[in-house]
Structures are given as structure tokens and as C-alpha cells.
Write a protein that holds these residues in place. Structure first.
Motif, PDB file in Angstrom:
ATOM      1  N   LEU A 269      -4.649   6.148  -2.040  1.00 34.69           N
ATOM      2  CA  LEU A 269      -3.719   5.042  -1.896  1.00 34.69           C
ATOM      3  C   LEU A 269      -3.779   4.125  -3.115  1.00 34.69           C
ATOM      4  O   LEU A 269      -4.830   3.968  -3.727  1.00 34.69           O
ATOM      5  CB  LEU A 269      -4.043   4.228  -0.645  1.00 34.69           C
ATOM      6  CG  LEU A 269      -3.847   4.921   0.700  1.00 34.69           C
ATOM      7  CD1 LEU A 269      -4.401   4.049   1.819  1.00 34.69           C
ATOM      8  CD2 LEU A 269      -2.386   5.229   0.955  1.00 34.69           C
ATOM      9  N   LYS A 270      -2.660   3.522  -3.420  1.00 34.90           N
ATOM     10  CA  LYS A 270      -2.599   2.476  -4.441  1.00 34.90           C
ATOM     11  C   LYS A 270      -2.303   1.153  -3.760  1.00 34.90           C
ATOM     12  O   LYS A 270      -1.420   1.073  -2.905  1.00 34.90           O
ATOM     13  CB  LYS A 270      -1.497   2.770  -5.471  1.00 34.90           C
ATOM     14  CG  LYS A 270      -1.752   3.951  -6.366  1.00 34.90           C
ATOM     15  CD  LYS A 270      -0.686   4.048  -7.440  1.00 34.90           C
ATOM     16  CE  LYS A 270       0.690   4.297  -6.838  1.00 34.90           C
ATOM     17  NZ  LYS A 270       1.713   4.500  -7.900  1.00 34.90           N
ATOM     18  N   ARG A 271      -3.037   0.136  -4.140  1.00 31.67           N
ATOM     19  CA  ARG A 271      -2.783  -1.214  -3.633  1.00 31.67           C
ATOM     20  C   ARG A 271      -2.165  -2.034  -4.762  1.00 31.67           C
ATOM     21  O   ARG A 271      -2.778  -2.221  -5.811  1.00 31.67           O
ATOM     22  CB  ARG A 271      -4.072  -1.862  -3.146  1.00 31.67           C
ATOM     23  CG  ARG A 271      -4.760  -1.109  -2.032  1.00 31.67           C
ATOM     24  CD  ARG A 271      -5.948  -1.886  -1.484  1.00 31.67           C
ATOM     25  NE  ARG A 271      -6.875  -2.275  -2.536  1.00 31.67           N
ATOM     26  CZ  ARG A 271      -7.845  -1.498  -3.008  1.00 31.67           C
ATOM     27  NH1 ARG A 271      -7.994  -0.279  -2.526  1.00 31.67           N
ATOM     28  NH2 ARG A 271      -8.654  -1.931  -3.961  1.00 31.67           N
TER      29      ARG A 271
ATOM     30  N   VAL B 191       0.849  -1.183   0.000  1.00 31.24           N
ATOM     31  CA  VAL B 191       0.000   0.000   0.000  1.00 31.24           C
ATOM     32  C   VAL B 191       0.886   1.234   0.000  1.00 31.24           C
ATOM     33  O   VAL B 191       1.730   1.409   0.883  1.00 31.24           O
ATOM     34  CB  VAL B 191      -0.936   0.018   1.236  1.00 31.24           C
ATOM     35  CG1 VAL B 191      -1.832   1.244   1.211  1.00 31.24           C
ATOM     36  CG2 VAL B 191      -1.768  -1.252   1.287  1.00 31.24           C
ATOM     37  N   ARG B 192       0.692   2.076  -0.996  1.00 35.34           N
ATOM     38  CA  ARG B 192       1.504   3.286  -1.138  1.00 35.34           C
ATOM     39  C   ARG B 192       0.601   4.474  -1.480  1.00 35.34           C
ATOM     40  O   ARG B 192      -0.404   4.318  -2.181  1.00 35.34           O
ATOM     41  CB  ARG B 192       2.541   3.116  -2.266  1.00 35.34           C
ATOM     42  CG  ARG B 192       3.556   2.002  -2.027  1.00 35.34           C
ATOM     43  CD  ARG B 192       4.571   2.407  -0.958  1.00 35.34           C
ATOM     44  NE  ARG B 192       5.636   1.427  -0.850  1.00 35.34           N
ATOM     45  CZ  ARG B 192       5.610   0.358  -0.070  1.00 35.34           C
ATOM     46  NH1 ARG B 192       4.527   0.121   0.667  1.00 35.34           N
ATOM     47  NH2 ARG B 192       6.627  -0.485  -0.020  1.00 35.34           N
ATOM     48  N   PRO B 193       0.956   5.657  -1.010  1.00 34.56           N
ATOM     49  CA  PRO B 193       0.165   6.834  -1.402  1.00 34.56           C
ATOM     50  C   PRO B 193       0.431   7.225  -2.845  1.00 34.56           C
ATOM     51  O   PRO B 193       1.489   6.907  -3.406  1.00 34.56           O
ATOM     52  CB  PRO B 193       0.662   7.925  -0.437  1.00 34.56           C
ATOM     53  CG  PRO B 193       2.056   7.515  -0.090  1.00 34.56           C
ATOM     54  CD  PRO B 193       2.044   6.005  -0.067  1.00 34.56           C
ATOM     55  N   LEU B 194      -0.537   7.883  -3.462  1.00 34.56           N
ATOM     56  CA  LEU B 194      -0.298   8.471  -4.772  1.00 34.56           C
ATOM     57  C   LEU B 194       0.806   9.511  -4.663  1.00 34.56           C
ATOM     58  O   LEU B 194       1.064  10.059  -3.586  1.00 34.56           O
ATOM     59  CB  LEU B 194      -1.577   9.141  -5.287  1.00 34.56           C
ATOM     60  CG  LEU B 194      -2.798   8.227  -5.474  1.00 34.56           C
ATOM     61  CD1 LEU B 194      -4.009   9.053  -5.913  1.00 34.56           C
ATOM     62  CD2 LEU B 194      -2.507   7.131  -6.490  1.00 34.56           C
TER      63      LEU B 194
ATOM     64  N   SER C 107      -7.497  16.663   3.727  1.00 33.95           N
ATOM     65  CA  SER C 107      -7.054  15.947   4.931  1.00 33.95           C
ATOM     66  C   SER C 107      -6.828  14.456   4.718  1.00 33.95           C
ATOM     67  O   SER C 107      -5.845  13.904   5.234  1.00 33.95           O
ATOM     68  CB  SER C 107      -8.047  16.182   6.069  1.00 33.95           C
ATOM     69  OG  SER C 107      -8.021  17.529   6.486  1.00 33.95           O
ATOM     70  N   PRO C 108      -7.695  13.734   3.983  1.00 28.82           N
ATOM     71  CA  PRO C 108      -7.396  12.316   3.759  1.00 28.82           C
ATOM     72  C   PRO C 108      -6.079  12.097   3.015  1.00 28.82           C
ATOM     73  O   PRO C 108      -5.338  11.163   3.324  1.00 28.82           O
ATOM     74  CB  PRO C 108      -8.597  11.829   2.930  1.00 28.82           C
ATOM     75  CG  PRO C 108      -9.701  12.775   3.259  1.00 28.82           C
ATOM     76  CD  PRO C 108      -9.028  14.099   3.449  1.00 28.82           C
ATOM     77  N   ALA C 109      -5.784  12.960   2.043  1.00 29.26           N
ATOM     78  CA  ALA C 109      -4.513  12.844   1.316  1.00 29.26           C
ATOM     79  C   ALA C 109      -3.344  13.140   2.239  1.00 29.26           C
ATOM     80  O   ALA C 109      -2.303  12.482   2.189  1.00 29.26           O
ATOM     81  CB  ALA C 109      -4.514  13.793   0.119  1.00 29.26           C
ATOM     82  N   SER C 110      -3.510  14.142   3.096  1.00 32.07           N
ATOM     83  CA  SER C 110      -2.458  14.483   4.050  1.00 32.07           C
ATOM     84  C   SER C 110      -2.257  13.368   5.068  1.00 32.07           C
ATOM     85  O   SER C 110      -1.128  13.083   5.474  1.00 32.07           O
ATOM     86  CB  SER C 110      -2.816  15.793   4.762  1.00 32.07           C
ATOM     87  OG  SER C 110      -1.855  16.123   5.744  1.00 32.07           O
TER      88      SER C 110
END
Length: 454
Positions: free
Chosen positions: A396-398, A128-131, A154-157
Motif C-alpha cells: 500500500l501507498k499512503r 491509501v492506495r495499492p501499488l 496473498s497480502p498483495a491480493s
């Protein structure tokens, strides 16, 4: 069925009456205004020009459409600082509390990477990694509020997206509203740009030079932004607002008529596209709510948006019992479901289709719109049947991974080839067979080597 007339703001529908099925189907269909051909063509032209011309085309469009001549799109740090300083301390504190609560809520459910191992040399799992980069784009009409921005950023942060960008609407002098700049700072936005609308979506989708290409665009509210989403689907990822605003409030004998009316009016402030529905099995309560709407309209002063919204999309449904009320709400699948009932927790457990649920008499939707914690859901049109509120998952990317060592491929190779044959994919089967041949050769060579040693 009783039509709106005189002082009655909500059109009353009753199951079993002549015409109810047709009226109910129309409500559930949410026949929102469709863009005209000229609107679609206008957005398509902007997208095409910006893709071909980059920064130069973008500046030309902003100059002709907005009357602004921008040397640079990115807001200078000094101007950002000045905007934040212009926000009153009490407003700054309220925005800060909202950001804190929203971020804390999002951080409680961050998924993690995982891996599992099997005997024979098999391993698989999920990373799991953030964009890498996302952009929040507001409508050029300036519909986005400070709390809208906090809920989108806020969710991205919370999952530490490295670059969070904000395309902000400006006034005729090219200034961004101070409260938006304050919200951007406390919500974790890294850069602010002085542009908005479809041209901003196109610029971030393709990259223009001054504006980087992003992985995903988070849309604010606005019909032109929805057109841009359709035009650029597949070029960049999208999430955020979509469809008309809508509320469905289910009330029983414990509901306060004044509070119910206030919640309906608060939602109707969203404007003409907002659909406002009250469902109750109590005729007396409905009458009192209608009276309260009239009274609160008179006392509230200028409520042009609410008046227009209720006149065109305000409906009350009078049912035989609470069970029928909830069954209709479930079919409707509202953006916001308000349970003004005696036992909201038990009733809420039966709900499958709702973007947000506000439970009990002391939970007005207003707290959800500003600082309760969960990001407010913005997906009308029945999308609550298959969509969820904006959250960390949108940023997020899975990535699934798998690794087989030779013993594991030898164990599962025959079944893999059989399934490939069933799927009529001989190439897949051959790719496994070639590897199995090498595994068998290597095994024979090892056996031969042991025999020679004896």
C-alpha cells in the motif's frame, strides 16, 4: 562452557561462565557468510547487461546460464492450467485452505483513507492506495515452496494490487513445479514468468519489453537475491526474505523434551545458515532435549541439512530463571520466538523484539510456516527490532494531502513564516507572505466596497 562433543548437538552456554559474554555477543552479531567480490561483480554484470540490452540480454543470459532457449518469458495459460491439473486433489485442498486462512487474516487489518476538516477552510488527510504492479521473485535454486508463494502473494491480493507477477524457477526442461503454479493461482497471481534469480529482479526493476517494470519486488530466499537487492536499492522497492533463518525457543518445566527437540530439528532443516537456540533454566530439561535430538536424528533418516545446521549454529543457554531466559531472548530479537512455557500469554506480553511468537505447547512453528494465517516472518539478523512481518502495508501507498482556504492561511501564516525563519528558509517564508499580501488586499477591497455602498 561445554563444547559440542559426541552425541550433544547443542553447544551449551551459561551466563556467568568464562567466555559467555564473547560467545553471546557472537550469537547476537549473526556473522552470516558475506558474498565474495566475484559474486557481487557477477550480479552487477547481469544487472548492467539487462538494463542496457533488455529482452535480448535476458534471453542470452538464460541461454548461457540455464541452458534454456525461451521464445517468450511469460508462462502460457494452457501450461499453467496443465500444471494445476497435475496437483493431487488433497494437495490442492490443503493449499486452498492455507490461502483462505492467510487472506482472511490479512483482510482484517486493511487501513482506509481518511480526511479531517478544520474551521476556516482547512482540510487534510491520508489516501491509501495499492501499488500498481508487484513481482515475486524466487531464487534460481528453487528454494521457494508453494506456501512461501501463498504468503508472499496473498497480502498483495488482499488489497487488490492490479498486477501480481511471479518469476518462477524452472527445471532443465523449462518446466515450473506444478505445486507452485497451483499456489500462484489460488493466491491471486496474475502472470507467471519462466525466470528467477538476480536477472529476474533486474528485469522487473527496469522493465525489458516483455517484462514490465514493477513498483516493488518481493524476494524469496537466496544469497544472490540479497546481492541484487543491494545493487538495485533505490531503483525499485523491496520486501521479503532477508538474513539467515533463526529460531529461539524458551522452555520451562511444562515443556515436552521430544516436542522441543522436534521444533528445533524442523527449523534446522532450513540448512547451514539457520541459527537454532534453546534457552532454559532447567538443566534436566536440556539434557533430555539433547537426548531427543540424537534419537530423532537417528529415526528421521536423511537430515543432512539439519545436521549441518545444528553442528554449526545449534546453541543452548542454561540460565538461572525464566526471567533471565526472556531477557536474553529479548536482546537476541529472533526471527521466530517459541514460548514452550506454562503461561505463554502473560509471558508474550513482555516481548517487544520478535518477528513471530508461537505461544504454548500446541503451537509448533510448522503451523505458522504453512497455514495458521499470519504471513511467516523472514528477517533474521536482529531485524525484528525494527522490522515487521510481510503484510498488506508492504503493498500500500499512503499519500498525505492538505488544503488551506484563504482564512486558514491567514490564521496560520504568521507562525508558518516564523518557523521558516527559524529554519533559515527565507524562500518558504516569502511563498507564504506573497499569498498573505493578496489576502490582505482582497480584504481591503471588500471593506472599501462596503464603505462605498454606504
Amino acid at each position: 562452557m561445554t563444547s559440542k562433543a559426541g552425541a550433544k548437538w547443542l553447544e551449551v552456554l551459561k551466563p556467568g561462565d568464562s567466555g559467555f559474554e564473547k560467545a553471546w555477543d557472537s550469537l547476537c552479531a549473526r556473522q552470516a557468510a558475506q558474498p565474495t567480490e566475484s559474486q557481487v561483480a557477477d550480479v552487477a554484470e547481469r544487472v548492467s547487461q539487462i538494463r542496457a540490452g533488455g529482452d535480448r540480454a535476458l534471453r542470452s543470459w538464460i541461454r548461457s546460464a540455464r541452458g534454456l532457449d525461451l521464445d517468450r518469458f511469460e508462462l502460457p495459460q494452457e501450461e499453467w492450467d496443465q500444471g494445476c491439473e497435475a496437483v493431487e486433489a488433497s494437495d490442492r485442498a490443503a493449499l486452498g485452505k492455507a490461502a483462505m486462512r492467510i487472506r482472511e487474516f490479512q483482510r482484517k487489518r486493511v487501513p482506509s483513507s481518511w480526511e479531517m476538516r478544520e474551521e476556516g477552510g482547512g482540510s487534510m488527510g491520508q489516501r491509501v492506495r495499492p501499488l500498481s504492479r508487484v513481482a515475486i521473485v524466487a531464487s534460481a535454486e528453487g528454494f521457494m515452496t508453494a506456501t512461501d508463494l501463498i504468503m508472499k502473494a496473498s497480502p498483495a491480493s488482499a488489497v487488490e494490487v492490479p498486477e501480481i507477477l511471479f518469476a518462477a524457477p524452472t527445471d532443465s526442461e523449462g518446466r515450473v513445479r506444478p505445486e507452485l503454479l497451483m499456489a500462484a493461482r489460488i493466491a491471486g497471481v496474475h502472470r507467471v514468468y519462466k525466470l528467477a534469480g538476480p536477472e529476474a529482479v533486474a528485469a522487473f526493476a527496469y522493465g525489458t519489453g516483455d517484462l514490465p517494470r514493477v513498483d516493488k519486488v518481493v524476494l524469496g530466499e537466496g544469497s544472490e537475491l540479497e546481492i541484487a537487492r543491494n545493487a538495485l536499492s533505490g531503483v525499485v522497492g523491496f520486501c521479503g526474505d532477508s538474513g539467515p533463518r533463526e529460531i529461539c525457543l524458551v522452555a520451562d518445566k511444562s515443556a515436552q523434551p521430544a516436542w522441543v527437540a522436534a521444533d528445533l530439528l524442523a527449523h534446522a532443516e532450513s540448512g547451514g545458515r539457520a541459527q537454532t537456540i534453546l534457552i532454559t533454566h532447567l538443566k534436566g530439561l536440556l539434557t533430555k532435549v539433547q537426548d531427543q535430538l540424537v534419537r530423532q536424528m537417528k529415526n528421521a533418516g536423511e537430515l543432512g541439512h539439519a545436521e549441518q545446521s545444528l553442528a554449526t549454529a545449534g546453541t543452548a543457554i542454561l540460565t538461572p530463571n525464566l526471567e533471565t531466559s526472556m531477557a536474553l531472548a529479548e536482546i537476541y530479537a529472533p526471527e521466530k520466538l517459541v514460548l514452550a512455557v506454562e503461561s505463554p500469554e502473560s509471558v508474550a506480553k513482555t516481548v517487544l523484539n520478535a518477528g513471530e511468537i508461537f505461544m504454548g505447547h500446541y503451537t509448533p512453528p510448522a503451523v505458522g510456516a504453512y497455514l495458521a494465517g499470519p504471513a511467516t516472518y523472514r528477517g533474521g539478523g536482529g531485524r525484528a527490532r525494527f522490522e515487521s512481518a510481510l503484510g498488506i502495508e508492504d503493498f500500500l501507498k499512503r499519500t498525505h494531502f492538505v488544503k488551506f482556504e484563504p482564512p486558514k492561511l491567514r490564521e496560520l501564516g504568521a507562525e508558518t513564516m516564523r518557523l521558516a525563519e527559524l529554519a533559515d528558509r527565507p524562500g518558504h517564508g516569502n511563498s507564504v507572505e506573497l499569498r498573505l499580501q493578496k489576502i490582505r488586499r482582497a480584504r481591503r477591497e471588500r471593506e472599501q466596497a462596503r464603505e462605498s455602498e454606504l
